[in-house]
Design a protein around this motif. Sequence first.
Motif: not given
Lengths: 139, 139
Positions: A44-45, A94, B65, B81-83
């Motif tokens: 996901r990241e 991702l 992050g 969530k990271l953007n």
Amino acid sequence: MFAPDPRLEISSIFVTDLALCQARLQADARWPWIVLIPRREGVRELEDLAAHDLETLTREILLAGRAVRAMAGAADRKIDKLNVGALGNVVAQLHIHVVGRRRDDPAWPGPVWGFGAPVDYALEKLDAMSALARATLQI
Amino acid sequence: MFAPDPRLEISSIFVTDLALCQARLQADARWPWIVLIPRREGVRELEDLAAHDLETLTREILLAGRAVRAMAGAADRKIDKLNVGALGNVVAQLHIHVVGRRRDDPAWPGPVWGFGAPVDYALEKLDAMSALARATLQI
């Protein structure tokens, strides 16, 4: 097993599998736009990728930038700026967007994500862009 | 000589200089948000960076992050969530945004860039967030 999220599949077409990522062409004629999806399950990241995968991803992002420039060049629409983004607020799997931007594009200088509605490619144009992207990515 | 673009300086505060990037805290209390600016002159696109700088940048994006997660944790606001984005349509100097997103944040699931107006931090909060970001980034 890796599979692209159905929401990514429906909004883009398969171009090629690179060392790490599945490269897809965003089905939106407003922008030359490649989506890279690392072919790893449950990621996901960026931090979920192994270090060597991150290195590969970086190289593939540069490659996608070249493909986007080639697509814009083929349409004689040189781009002013690449936009690279890993958001994932809608689809958590991702995926990295590489988008060619022009000062006269409809969303400039704002981001493309969530801007208006996608514009379909003419079918022959979609084939041509996809072939060009594939040729550039496979160098 | 490297200097951050004045438009980046005015919208963020200095946190620390990492091996490659100047790390800055975006002056917008709506999101935990770090801006990384590679300390190289004349760099606009990722492809303008040397290969070893790109590797360093990748590591610093992961670090940022972590800092964003720490900032969100301190406010007891775990992020969903990271953007990560390198846009540069407004300021062409290469800079990478690392933003912590929550499902209940005002722009979710859209992007933060260009969304509404920044909200000022209370001064003591800005100091605390900056100190926390610095501590996390310097690990």
